[in-house]
Write an enzyme that holds these catalytic residues in place. Structure first.
Site, short mmCIF file in Angstrom:
data_model
loop_
_atom_site.label_atom_id
_atom_site.label_comp_id
_atom_site.label_asym_id
_atom_site.label_seq_id
_atom_site.Cartn_x
_atom_site.Cartn_y
_atom_site.Cartn_z
N ASP A 413 39.25 35.90 54.28
CA ASP A 413 40.15 36.48 53.05
C ASP A 413 41.18 35.94 54.23
O ASP A 413 41.70 36.67 55.19
CB ASP A 413 39.18 37.75 52.42
CG ASP A 413 40.11 38.26 51.84
OD1 ASP A 413 40.89 37.38 50.71
OD2 ASP A 413 40.53 39.32 51.05
N THR A 415 43.88 39.50 51.97
CA THR A 415 44.38 40.73 51.61
C THR A 415 43.54 41.70 52.52
O THR A 415 42.17 41.64 52.28
CB THR A 415 44.36 40.97 50.65
OG1 THR A 415 45.11 40.24 49.98
CG2 THR A 415 45.03 42.32 50.09
N LYS A 949 34.82 30.38 46.57
CA LYS A 949 35.10 31.00 48.01
C LYS A 949 33.56 30.44 48.62
O LYS A 949 33.15 29.90 49.82
CB LYS A 949 34.85 32.54 48.03
CG LYS A 949 36.54 32.65 48.09
CD LYS A 949 36.76 33.77 48.60
CE LYS A 949 38.22 34.64 48.58
NZ LYS A 949 38.98 35.84 48.28
N ASN A 972 35.06 40.62 46.42
CA ASN A 972 34.61 39.80 46.30
C ASN A 972 35.02 38.91 46.73
O ASN A 972 34.81 36.81 47.18
CB ASN A 972 36.62 39.13 45.28
CG ASN A 972 37.86 39.64 46.15
OD1 ASN A 972 37.17 40.61 47.35
ND2 ASN A 972 38.99 38.78 46.63
#
Length: 1308
Positions: A413, A415, A949, A972
Site C-alpha cells: 500500500d 499511504t 488489491k 482497506n
C-alpha cells in the site's frame, strides 16, 4: 427444576435452531417476564452473555486432546507401531518400552495444550464475572450483576470509562444531544472517539429513562461479523417503524468516553456479538518449507517400506535356504512352525517396528522449538524497535517464519505504508483561482531542517499564543521573520512531546494563511450584502463542516496512559477482553511522539478520498494556539464572555489526518469548528460570530461514491445546503464535466481552471480533494427525506437503498474549490526499496491514488528510475486494453529475443489504473497481463479498490507460482494481506485493522529490510539445514540396524540395547540440531544488509531441494555402511557378544552424527560448544550408568558393564577415530572442493566477514556496484510498431528520458 421429556428437549432445540437461523429476529423486552423460567421468556432461544473460549473440559481433556493430536498423521503412525509391538508374532522389543517415545511426545504436547487452555479458562472466568448494571422490574432500578447474567432483551446501563458488556441498541444517554462517545480500540485499534446517537422518537421518558415504558418490538438481522454495518428497526405499538444502523449500536468491547452514562437494549449477547464473531484466534498457515517437508516424509515412508520388504524377502529366502530346523527357531505350543512365507509376512511388520525411527518422531516438536527461538530473536532485535511508538515486531503466525526468507514479490500500500500518513495543508484553489501559500511552504522547509540534541534541550520554552495574522508581511523585518521561524523550528521538538495526541505539533496543526486569500476573506467579511452567499466563505465553511471531527473541551478530554505494568494488566479483568478480541494478545495503543529525522524527507503525496477516507486512521488533534508574534491585523478579538469556548481550549478527535489538516486550515483563516452533535455543528466566523448549523443528514463516505456530504440548514438564510467533498474525478462528473454544455461560461472556466490546478497538485505529489455546495429547495428536500427514512428503516438491500438516496441528492453541484495536502515519505523508504530490488524481490504498489500522484511517489521512493520506460495503461474499453497488451507484449518479447540484448535487463515500469486493471484481470486477458507484468521491473496499480488489491495478489501468486508478501496499514489492505503468503501490517496512523489481520506487524516500512534480508534469510537457512540434518541423522542411525539384518538372517533383532536407542534420539542427539536451527548464522547481519543479493539464495527452490535431500540420504547410507562394516571387520573373528559389538557402533554413530553437524555449523558460539560437549558428556554418563545399574531393564539382554570394558580397550578408541574420519571424509572433501573451485555467494560473503570492518565495507561496495552494473544495464525499447500507439517523451517532469506509452483512445 421440573422434569422434561427427551422429546420436548429435542423439540425446543429444533425451535431454537430455527429461531437463530432466521434472517430477521423479533426481540421483546424481558421485563414483563422477569422471574419466569427461561423456557417461558420471549428471547429464550438466543444465547446468554457468558462466553467459553476453552477447548476442553476437565473430564474429557484426555480423549479430546488425543483426538486433536491424532490429526497429525505422524502421531497415528507411531501409536500404531507401538500397538503393533504388542502382537507377539511381530514384536521387536519389549511392548511396554516401545510405548515410551510416543508417550513422551504426546504427554509434552498435552501439557502445553492444558496450560494454554487453563489460561483461556481463567480469562473467561474473569470476563464473565465483570460487574455491570441490569434493570430489574422488581427493584425498579438498575442493579449490579455480572456480564454472564446479561441476556438478549435486557436493559443495560453503562457508565463513563466502562466497557460495553454486549451489543446494545442505544436508547438513552446522559448527553442532552442524545450522543454517546465511544472508543473502539479493543475492536479495531482506532483510539479516536466515535459518536453513537440514541434512537430518536422511541423513548419519550427524558430526562430519566424508564425501561418499563419501552413496549416496542426490536427487529434486527441475524448476527454477523461486520463491524461497520447493522440493520435494525423498532416497531412501535402503532406499527410505526423507526430505522437504526451502526450509528445507534454500542458494540461489546467498546469503552464509553466523555458520557456520564448510557442505556441500551441488548440485541446480541455472548458468542453472537460482533466482537466475538471477529475473534477467530490465531491464523494457521502452512509454510512452503513445511509443505516440502511433508512430501519428504512420504519419501521416507516409501524408503521404510522398501527396506522392510527387503527384510521380509531376505527372511523368507534365508528360511528356505536352511537345510533343517535350527534349534533357535522355537515352535508354538502345538509344535508347529510357521511356513517361510508366513514368517516373511510377519517379519515385514517386525521390521517396520524395528526401523520406525526412520520417520523422525521428535521432528515436529523440534520445529516448534526452533520457531519459538527464532521469534524470540526477532522480537528482541533493537533495530526493529520503534522508539516513537515504543513498539516492536509482532509475530502472530508462528509456523511461517521461514517464508520470510523466500519472498519474490512484495505488494505494498502507499499511504501510511510508504508515507507517514501525516497530512499538512499546502495550497488550495477557490473559484478557479490558485493560492500557493508560499509562507507556509517556507515554514515547512524551515521545520525540515535537522535539529541537534543541544537545541532540543536548550530551547524548550513556552511560546506566546498567536494574536492574529499579519496582512503586511512584506513590511515585516526579515530578520525578525527568520528569527521567528528559527524559534519555531527549535521549539517544534516540544510541540509533540508535550501533547498526548497525534497531529498537534506545529508541522501538522499550524498553517500560515496566504496573504492574498486572507485579504479576499476580509473583503468578503466586510461586505454585509454578500457574506451569506460568498463562495470564499462557503469554501471554508465546507472545510469546517464537511467532516466527522468530534469536538470536546481540551480540559475534559480522556487521559492517555503511556504504558501499563504487567501486574495491572493481569489484575484487571477488562484487559482480558482486550487481549481476547484483538487476537494479538496485547492491548495496542498509538502513542504520539516526536521523531528526530537525521535527514530531509522527500516530499510526496496522495489523493485522499480515493484510497483511505472510508477506513479512517485514528487521530487525536488538539487545538493548541498558533504561535505567531505578528499583531498587525486582527481577524477577530477574543471576547471575554466566550472564554469557556475559545479555540485554544478545544480538543479535536479526527477520524483521518486529512480531516485534521482541513479543520486546521479552516481554523487558520478564522473559521473555527466549535462544537458538533448529531443534530448541529457550530462554527465561529472570522468576525467572532458563532453560526449554529442544523445537521439534517450526513452521507458518509463509501468506495463506490468516493465522496461524503453533509446536509445542513443555514441559520441565517434558512436554506437547505449540501456541502460535498470527494475525489476530483467523481466530483467533476457531478458538475456535468468541465466542458458540459449546460454550464455557463464562468462555470466552465472555474471547472477547467480547478481541474488544471488539481493536475498540477497531483504531479507535485499532493493529495487532492474537491469541495462543492448545493442549495436544495424545500420541496426537493421533503421528497428526498421521505425516501431517505424509508431506506434507513429497510432491512433488505439497506446499503443499496441508502446509497441510492445519497446519489439522488448529490447532483448538479456547484464547485467551490479544491485543496492540496502533503503527505511525506517515511524515513529510509528509497533505500529499503533499492535493497529489496537488489535482493531479487519485485516491488508492486497498489494504491487508490491518481496516476500522477502514484508516479510522483514512485520517483520519490526510487520505485521508478530516471532511465525507466514507463508504460501507462489507461484504456476506455476492453478492445483497447487487448490491443495495447498484445502490442506491448510483442515488443517486449522481441527485445528479449534479440541476441544483442543477452546481458541487459529491460528497465520497464508499468502504471495501470483501476478501470483498465479490471479488464486486464478478466479471464481471457489475465495470462497476457501477468506475462507483461512479470517482465516489468515495477508495477504501479492506481485507483484500485480493496477487492482489486487482493485479486492482483491472488492472480500473481497462482499464475507465477511465487512467494508473495503484502504490506499495508489500513482496513482497506486487509483483503490483500490475507491473500498473500505472508501478510505484514504496519501499526501506523490507521488503527490496528491491518495489524490484527496480518501474520507479522512492524511499525515502519524500513524495518522490512532487516526483517526479510536478515531474519528471513536466517530463519529459512537455519530451518532448511536443520530439516535436512534431521532426516540424515535418523537414516544414518537406523541403517545400522538394517545392515545388521544381513548378518542375523533378517530376524529383526538389534545389536543395540533398546533403552539406549530411545535415549539416542530423545536426549543424546536432540538438543544440538535444535540449537543449530535457532542460533546458526551462515552470514553476519552486516553482510546480509550490505549485499542484499545474498537473499536470492532462498528464493525459488532455495537450499532445501530435491537434490540436497537425496544427496543427504545417500551420504547417510554411506556413513552407516562405514560405521557398521569397519567395526564388523575389526571384530569379525573375535568372540564378543552382540551388545559388545553394538556399543562401539552406537558410540561411533554418535560421534559421526555430531561431527557431521559440526561441519555444517557456520558460526560457533559459546552456546554451541556447551551444547555439543554437554551432549558428549551426557552420552557417556548415561550409558555408563545404565551399563552399571540396569542389569534386567530389557530382558533377556544384559548390558552390564559393557561400555566400561570397551573403554578399557584401545581398539575401541582406534575404531572411533578411524571410522569417524572415513565416514565424514567425503562430506568434508566435498565442502572443501566446492568452496575452493566454485564458491557460492554465501561462501564469498563468509570470507569477507573475516576481514576487518573497513576492508569489508569497501569490498561490499565494490560487490554491489559490480553486480548492479551487470544486472541492470540501461536498455531502451523502441516504440511498438502499431498505428494505435504513440510515444510521448517527458511525460513525467522527473526525467526527460522517461517515455510514456499511451493508448490513443480517440482512434476507437
Amino acid at each position: 427444576m421440573t422434569w422434561r421429556s427427551p422429546l420436548a428437549l429435542v423439540r425446543d432445540a429444533l425451535r431454537g435452531q430455527r429461531a437463530r437461523e432466521k434472517d430477521l429476529r423479533n426481540l421483546a423486552s424481558n421485563l414483563p417476564y422477569e422471574g419466569l423460567e427461561k423456557a417461558k421468556q420471549p428471547n429464550c432461544y438466543f444465547p446468554g452473555n457468558a462466553i467459553k473460549t476453552t477447548k476442553y473440559t476437565l473430564l474429557l481433556f484426555i480423549p479430546m486432546n488425543l483426538f486433536e493430536q491424532f490429526h497429525r498423521l505422524a502421531n497415528i503412525y507411531f501409536v500404531g507401531l507401538a500397538i503393533l509391538n504388542f502382537v507377539p508374532v511381530v514384536s521387536a522389543f519389549e511392548p511396554g518400552v516401545a510405548l515410551i517415545p510416543i508417550c513422551v511426545i504426546l504427554s509434552l504436547t498435552a501439557l502445553k495444550d492444558a496450560l494454554e487452555d487453563f489460561r483461556r479458562y481463567q480469562s473467561d472466568r474473569k470476563l464473565n464475572n465483570t460487574p455491570c448494571f441490569i434493570y430489574s422490574r422488581k427493584e425498579q432500578q438498575f442493579i449490579k450483576r455480572h456480564w454472564k447474567d446479561v441476556r438478549v432483551g435486557d436493559f443495560v446501563k453503562v457508565v463513563c470509562n466502562e466497557i460495553v458488556p454486549a451489543d446494545l441498541l442505544l436508547l438513552h444517554t446522559s448527553d442532552p444531544n442524545g450522543v454517546c462517545h465511544i472508543e473502539t480500540s479493543n475492536l479495531d485499534g482506532e483510539t479516536n472517539l466515535k459518536q453513537r446517537k440514541m434512537m430518536s422518537g422511541v423513548c419519550m421518558s427524558d430526562p430519566e429513562f424508564e425501561p418499563e415504558s419501552f413496549n416496542s418490538a426490536v427487529v434486527c438481522e441475524k448476527p454477523n461479523n461486520n463491524l461497520n454495518y447493522f440493520k435494525c428497526y423498532v416497531e412501535k405499538p402503532n406499527k410505526e417503524k423507526v430505522g437504526a444502523g451502526i450509528e445507534s449500536l454500542l458494540l461489546r468491547g467498546c469503552t464509553v468516553r466523555n458520557t456520564d452514562h448510557a442505556v441500551g437494549f441488548v440485541v446480541y449477547a455472548g458468542n453472537e456479538t460482533k466482537a466475538m464473531l471477529n475473534n477467530k484466534g490465531p491464523r494457521y498457515k502452512r509454510s512452503k518449507l513445511e509443505r516440502k517437508l511433508n512430501t519428504d516424509v512420504i519419501f521416507c515412508v516409501i524408503l521404510l517400506f522398501t527396506m522392510c520388504l527387503i527384510g521380509a524377502l531376505g527372511h523368507f529366502l534365508w528360511l528356505q535356504a536352511l537345510p533343517g530346523v535350527p534349534p533357535y527357531l522355537v515352535p508354538d505350543g502345538n509344535g508347529h512352525l510357521d511356513s517361510p512365507s508366513l514368517s516373511g509376512f510377519y517379519m515385514f511388520f517386525t521390521m517396520i517396528i524395528l526401523l520406525q525411527i526412520l520417520i523422525p518422531i521428535s521432528l515436529y516438536v523440534s520445529i516448534e522449538l526452533v520457531r519459538i527461538g527464532q521469534i524470540f530473536f526477532i522480537t528482541n532485535d533493537i533495530d526493529l524497535h520503534d522508539e516513537g511508538t515504543d513498539s516492536r515486531v509482532q509475530c502472530k503466525a508462528l509456523n511461517i517464519m521461514e517464508d520470510l526468507g523466500q519472498i519474490e514479490y512484495i505488494f505494498s500500500d502507499k499511504t501510511g505504508t510508504l508515507t507517514e500518513n501525516k497530512m499538512v495543508f499546502r495550497r488550495c484553489s477557490i473559484m478557479g483561482t490558485e493560492y500557493a501559500h508560499k509562507e507556509n511552504a517556507i515554514r515547512l522547509a524551515v521545520l525540515d531542517v535537522p535539529v541537534s540534541e543541544e537545541e532540543v534541550i536548550l530551547n524548550q520554552q513556552p511560546r506566546p499564543p498567536r494574536i492574529g495574522w499579519s496582512l503586511d508581511t512584506e513590511d515585516s523585518n526579515p530578520e525578525d521573520k527568520w528569527h521567528h521561524h528559527d524559534n519555531r523550528r527549535k521549539s517544534k521538538v516540544t510541540g509533540n512531546a508535550q501533547s498526548d495526541a497525534a497531529f498537534s505539533s506545529l508541522l501538522e496543526a499550524e498553517v500560515i494563511p496566504d496573504r492574498k486569500l486572507l485579504q479576499q476573506i476580509c473583503r468578503a467579511e466586510s461586505s454585509s450584502s454578500s457574506r451569506n452567499i460568498d463562495p470564499y466563505l462557503d469554501f471554508f465553511l465546507g472545510l469546517a463542516i464537511c467532516n466527522t471531527v468530534v469536538v470536546s473541551m481540551a480540559t475534559a478530554r480522556r487521559q492517555r496512559v503511556s504504558g501499563f505494568s504487567r501486574s495491572d494488566q493481569a489484575s484487571n479483568p477488562l484487559d482480558t477482553f482486550s487481549s481476547l478480541v484483538k487476537k494479538s494478545g496485547s492491548l495496542q495503543h498509538i502513542f504520539p511522539s516526536w521523531q528526530h529525522k537525521p535527514k530531509k524527507n522527500r516530499t510526496i503525496s496522495e489523493d485522499s478520498v480515493e484510497e483511505e477516507d472510508h477506513v479512517k486512521p485514528p487521530v487525536k488533534i488538539e487545538g493548541s494556539g498558533n504561535t505567531n508574534k505578528l499583531h498587525t491585523c486582527l481577524l477577530h478579538a477574543p471576547s471575554d464572555n466566550k472564554s469557556a469556548m475559545t479555540p485554544d481550549n478545544l480538543s479535536y478527535e479526527a477520524e483521518s489526518p486529512d480531516e485534521a489538516a482541513l479543520v486546521y486550515a479552516a481554523k487558520a483563516y478564522g473559521f473555527t469548528l466549535l462544537a458538533r452533535t448529531p443534530d448541529s455543528v457550530t462554527v465561529r466566523l472570522p468576525s467572532g460570530e458563532d453560526l449554529v448549523f442544523e445537521v439534517l443528514d450526513t452521507l458518509t463516505f463509501d468506495y463506490n461514491r468516493k465522496r461524503m456530504s453533509v446536509l445542513v440548514r443555514h441559520p441565517i438564510t434558512k436554506e437547505y445546503v449540501l456541502y460535498t467533498k470527494g475525489a476530483d474525478h467523481t466530483i467533476m462528473e457531478l458538475l456535468g464535466t468541465p466542458y458540459a454544455e449546460h454550464l455557463s461560461g464562468k462555470q466552465k472556466n472555474i471547472a477547467a481552471n480547478t481541474q488544471h490546478h488539481l493536475d498540477c497538485y497531483a504531479k507535485e505529489g499532493l493529495r487532492t480533494l474537491c469541495f462543492t455546495k448545493k442549495v436544495v429547495s424545500d420541496k426537493a428536500y421533503e421528497s428526498w427525506s421521505v425516501n431517505r427514512q424509508r431506506a434507513l428503516a429497510a432491512i433488505d438491500n439497506r446499503e443499496e437503498l441508502v446509497m441510492d438516496t445519497a446519489v439522488q441528492l448529490e447532483t448538479d453541484l456547484s464547485l467551490l474549490g479544491a485543496t492540496g495536502i502533503e503527505d511525506r515519505l517515511q524515513e529510509s523508504v528509497p533505500e529499503t526499496i533499492m535493497a529489496l530490488r537488489e535482493a531479487g524481490i519485485q516491488v508492486w504498489v497498489l494504491t487508490g491514488d491518481k496516476t500522477e500522484t502514484a508516479v510522483n511517489i514512485g520517483y520519490a521512493c526510487r520505485l521508478l528510475e530516471e532511465e525507466d520506460l514507463v508504460i501507462n495503461m489507461s484504456c476506455a474499453n476492453k478492445f483497447a486494453c487487448t490491443s495495447m497488451l498484445d502490442c506491448t507484449l510483442e515488443e517486449v518479447r522481441r527485445y528479449s529475443e534479440d541476441p544483442r540484448n543477452v546481458d541487459t535487463t529491460q528497465n520497464i515500469s508499468l502504471v495501470i489504473d483501476g478501470r483498465t486493471l479490471t479488464m486486464a484481470l478478466s479471464s481471457d486477458l489475465q495470462k497476457r497481463f501477468v506475462d507483461l507484468a512479470k517482465r516489468c521491473r515495477t508495477v504501479l496499480c492506481c485507483r484500485v479498490t480493496p477487492l482489486q488489491k487482493s485479486k492482483v495478489v491472488t492472480v500473481v501468486r497462482e499464475q507465477l507460482n511465487v512467494m508473495t508478501l503484502a504490506v499495508g496499514d489500513g482496513a482497506n489492505d486487509v483483503s490483500m494481506i490475507q491473500a498473500a503468503d505472508v501478510g505484514i501490517g504496519i501499526s501506523g496512523q490507521e488503527g490496528m485493522q491491518a495489524v490484527m489481520a496480518s501474520d507479522f506487524a512492524i511499525s515502519r516500512f524500513k524495518h522490512l529490510k532487516k526483517l526479510l534480508l536478515v531474519h528471513g534469510h536466517w530463519c529459512y537457512t537455519r530451518l532448511a539445514n536443520m530439516l535436512i540434518y534431521f532426516f540424515y541423522k535418523n537414516v544414518a542411525y537406523v541403517n545400522l540396524l538394517f545392515w545388521h539384518q544381513f548378518l542375523c538372517g533378517f530376524s529383526g533383532s538389534a545389536m543395540i540395547d533398546y533403552w539406549l536407542m530411545i535415549f539416542f534420539n530423545l536426549f543424546f542427539t536432540s538438543v544440538p540440531p535444535i540449537m543449530f536451527g535457532i542460533m546458526d548464522k551462515d552470514v553476519s547481519a552486516e553482510m546480509l544488509l550490505g549485499v542484499p543479493e545474498l537473499y536470492r539464495t532462498g528464493q525459488g527452490a532455495g537450499e532445501y531441494t530435491f537434490t540436497t535431500f537425496w544427496v543427504s540420504m545417500l551420504d547417510a547410507f554411506y556413513q552407516s555402511l562405514v560405521c557398521f562394516f569397519i567395526p564388523y571387520l575389526a571384530y569379525r573373528d573375535s568372540d564378543i557378544d552382540v551388545f559388545t559389538f553394538g556399543t562401539p557402533l552406537n558410540t561411533i554413530s554418535f560421534f559421526t552424527i555430531l561431527l557431521h553437524l559440526s561441519i555444517e555449523i557456520k558460526a560457533w558460539t559459546v552456546v554451541h560448544w556447551v551444547v555439543m560437549l554437554g551432549s558428549v558428556a551426557l552420552y557417556f554418563i548415561v550409558t555408563l550408568a545404565y551399563s552399571a545399574i540396569c542389569v534386567t531393564c530389557n530382558p533377556p539382554s544384559n548390558p552390564y558393564w559393557i561400555l566400561q570394558r570397551q573403554m578399557a580397550d584401545p581398539m575401541f578408541y582406534l575404531l572411533c577415530i578411524i571410522t569417524t574420519v572415513v565416514a565424514l571424509l567425503p562430506r568434508y572433501m566435498f565442502h572443501v572442493l566446492r568452496n575452493s573451485i566454485a564458491p557460492s555467494p554465501l561462501v564469498k560473503a563468509r570470507h569477507l566477514d573475516r576481514l576487518d570492518p573497513s576492508t569489508r565495507d569497501q569490498c561490499m561496495k565494490e560487490w554491489r556496484s559490480f553486480r548492479g552494473i551487470a544486472q541492470v544495464r540501461p536498455s531502451r525499447l523502441s516504440t511498438p510498431p502499431s498505428p494505435t500507439l504513440e510515444t510521448t517523451v517527458d511525460i513525467h517532469h522527473h526525467s526527460s528520458a522517461t517515455s510514456d506509452i499511451m493508448w490513443d483512445e480517440h482512434h476507437h
